[in-house]
Scaffold this motif. Structure first.
Motif, mmCIF file in Angstrom:
data_model
loop_
_atom_site.group_PDB
_atom_site.id
_atom_site.type_symbol
_atom_site.label_atom_id
_atom_site.label_comp_id
_atom_site.label_asym_id
_atom_site.label_seq_id
_atom_site.Cartn_x
_atom_site.Cartn_y
_atom_site.Cartn_z
ATOM 1 N N TRP A 87 -11.043 45.080 -52.937
ATOM 2 C CA TRP A 87 -11.883 45.491 -54.060
ATOM 3 C C TRP A 87 -11.208 45.069 -55.360
ATOM 4 O O TRP A 87 -10.029 45.337 -55.563
ATOM 5 C CB TRP A 87 -12.091 46.993 -54.044
ATOM 6 C CG TRP A 87 -12.963 47.469 -52.922
ATOM 7 C CD1 TRP A 87 -12.566 47.959 -51.726
ATOM 8 C CD2 TRP A 87 -14.394 47.494 -52.913
ATOM 9 N NE1 TRP A 87 -13.648 48.297 -50.941
ATOM 10 C CE2 TRP A 87 -14.791 48.022 -51.654
ATOM 11 C CE3 TRP A 87 -15.382 47.127 -53.826
ATOM 12 C CZ2 TRP A 87 -16.129 48.191 -51.310
ATOM 13 C CZ3 TRP A 87 -16.721 47.296 -53.478
ATOM 14 C CH2 TRP A 87 -17.082 47.816 -52.240
ATOM 15 N N VAL A 88 -11.979 44.446 -56.243
ATOM 16 C CA VAL A 88 -11.450 43.930 -57.499
ATOM 17 C C VAL A 88 -12.058 44.718 -58.662
ATOM 18 O O VAL A 88 -13.290 44.746 -58.811
ATOM 19 C CB VAL A 88 -11.777 42.432 -57.665
ATOM 20 C CG1 VAL A 88 -11.198 41.909 -58.975
ATOM 21 C CG2 VAL A 88 -11.245 41.640 -56.476
ATOM 22 N N PRO A 89 -11.234 45.380 -59.499
ATOM 23 C CA PRO A 89 -11.769 46.120 -60.650
ATOM 24 C C PRO A 89 -12.537 45.192 -61.593
ATOM 25 O O PRO A 89 -12.146 44.040 -61.813
ATOM 26 C CB PRO A 89 -10.512 46.681 -61.325
ATOM 27 C CG PRO A 89 -9.489 46.719 -60.238
ATOM 28 C CD PRO A 89 -9.774 45.519 -59.376
ATOM 29 N N GLN A 90 -13.634 45.719 -62.149
ATOM 30 C CA GLN A 90 -14.475 44.958 -63.064
ATOM 31 C C GLN A 90 -14.430 45.573 -64.463
ATOM 32 O O GLN A 90 -14.182 46.769 -64.626
ATOM 33 C CB GLN A 90 -15.919 44.948 -62.557
ATOM 34 C CG GLN A 90 -16.079 44.424 -61.141
ATOM 35 C CD GLN A 90 -15.738 42.964 -61.018
ATOM 36 O OE1 GLN A 90 -16.444 42.108 -61.536
ATOM 37 N NE2 GLN A 90 -14.631 42.668 -60.318
ATOM 38 N N GLY A 128 -30.972 31.538 -54.588
ATOM 39 C CA GLY A 128 -30.286 31.454 -53.299
ATOM 40 C C GLY A 128 -28.924 32.100 -53.265
ATOM 41 O O GLY A 128 -28.258 32.081 -52.224
ATOM 42 N N ALA A 129 -28.469 32.664 -54.381
ATOM 43 C CA ALA A 129 -27.155 33.316 -54.395
ATOM 44 C C ALA A 129 -27.178 34.560 -53.512
ATOM 45 O O ALA A 129 -28.202 35.236 -53.374
ATOM 46 C CB ALA A 129 -26.770 33.694 -55.819
ATOM 47 N N GLU A 130 -26.039 34.849 -52.907
ATOM 48 C CA GLU A 130 -25.929 36.010 -52.036
ATOM 49 C C GLU A 130 -25.744 37.279 -52.868
ATOM 50 O O GLU A 130 -25.137 37.239 -53.945
ATOM 51 C CB GLU A 130 -24.747 35.846 -51.084
ATOM 52 C CG GLU A 130 -24.924 34.735 -50.061
ATOM 53 C CD GLU A 130 -26.044 35.039 -49.095
ATOM 54 O OE1 GLU A 130 -26.206 36.237 -48.728
ATOM 55 O OE2 GLU A 130 -26.772 34.105 -48.718
ATOM 56 N N PRO A 169 -15.130 39.179 -50.586
ATOM 57 C CA PRO A 169 -15.162 38.991 -49.129
ATOM 58 C C PRO A 169 -14.111 38.011 -48.632
ATOM 59 O O PRO A 169 -13.684 38.083 -47.479
ATOM 60 C CB PRO A 169 -16.580 38.470 -48.879
ATOM 61 C CG PRO A 169 -17.011 37.867 -50.178
ATOM 62 C CD PRO A 169 -16.337 38.660 -51.248
ATOM 63 N N ASP A 170 -13.681 37.081 -49.474
ATOM 64 C CA ASP A 170 -12.674 36.112 -49.055
ATOM 65 C C ASP A 170 -11.296 36.754 -48.922
ATOM 66 O O ASP A 170 -10.567 36.509 -47.962
ATOM 67 C CB ASP A 170 -12.613 34.949 -50.044
ATOM 68 C CG ASP A 170 -13.911 34.155 -50.079
ATOM 69 O OD1 ASP A 170 -14.547 34.025 -49.011
ATOM 70 O OD2 ASP A 170 -14.294 33.693 -51.177
#
Length: 250
Positions: free
Chosen positions: A47-50, A74-76, A42-43
């Protein structure tokens, strides 16, 4: 080596799991199906390949177990997408139950954080991913097909990844049938017509429809066997679906 797990196990630990279906053969398929996983940053807005590998279950499902584990309280939730590929087949995005859009690149989902004490906030459900015959699909001997191109009505540019379909009912028992394919990057398509069309003199009449996205469609009619070897052009435009003989050419 490919890891196999029962569906029950993968469902408990995977934020999303998929059932690829070879639509032409009308059966589930994972053999020869390749998947790639991307995470949305989001920053950076990209899209980043995994490198996370999918597992394949004995019941022909693909899952990503443990994705979302140990991100802390609490992580998003994180946004992911899965892209599918198979020789001779083209994936229909998005998955079942959502409107078709030619610009869709994969099937998206969210991975909610969990740990050994706290389960994911949202459970997962199976999602069917249709694999349609592409232009290069190896149809068997005797399978009747028609071919052509989908273009933009205003610019005549090819429309890539457009959904081309024909549907009808059999005359003897009234069973509905559906044939679908996707255009390639040049807008070209080849569609199987295994069922009977509407009587039209000595021909059978088929109604072809092309969709780029909701509100952008086109249509044309095909008469077989008279127009079997004709290159059919479907023009995509905004507004109500329209189609006529002028949308076909030799």
């Amino acid at each position: 080596m490919t890891h196999f797990y029962p569906v029950e196990t993968s469902v408990l630990h995977s934020p999303a799991w998929f059932v690829p279906v070879d639509e032409f053969a009308q059966r589930g398929r994972t053999a020869g199906v390749v998947t790639e996983l991307d995470r949305f940053d989001p920053d950076a807005g990209v899209w980043v390949p995994q490198e996370t590998q999918a597992i394949r279950t004995p019941s022909a499902a693909i899952a990503y177990p443990e994705l979302g584990r140990r991100r802390g309280a609490g992580a998003e939730p994180e946004r992911f997408r899965v892209r599918f590929a198979a020789i001779g087949l083209a994936p229909l995005y998005p998955a079942d139950g959502e409107p078709f859009d030619a610009t869709a690149v994969g099937v998206e989902f969210f991975a909610y954080p969990y740990d050994d004490v706290n389960p994911p906030a949202v459970g997962s459900e199976p999602r069917v991913v249709r694999l349609l015959p592409s232009v290069a699909f190896p149809y068997g001997p005797g399978v009747r097909t028609v071919y052509g191109v989908v273009v933009d009505a205003a610019t005549a540019r090819p429309v890539a990844n457009a959904l081309v379909e024909a549907r009808g009912t059999t005359s003897r028992d009234g069973i509905p049938w559906l044939e679908r394919t996707l255009t390639d990057q040049r807008g070209a398509f080849r569609l199987a017509l295994r069922w009977e069309g509407e009587p039209a003199g000595t021909d059978q009449l088929f109604h072809l429809r092309a969709t780029e996205r909701p509100g952008r469609t086109g249509a044309t009619d095909v008469r077989l066997p008279t127009e079997r070897d004709r290159r059919h052009v479907i023009e995509i435009s905004e507004g109500p679906l329209a189609g006529s003989d002028h949308q076909r050419e030799q």
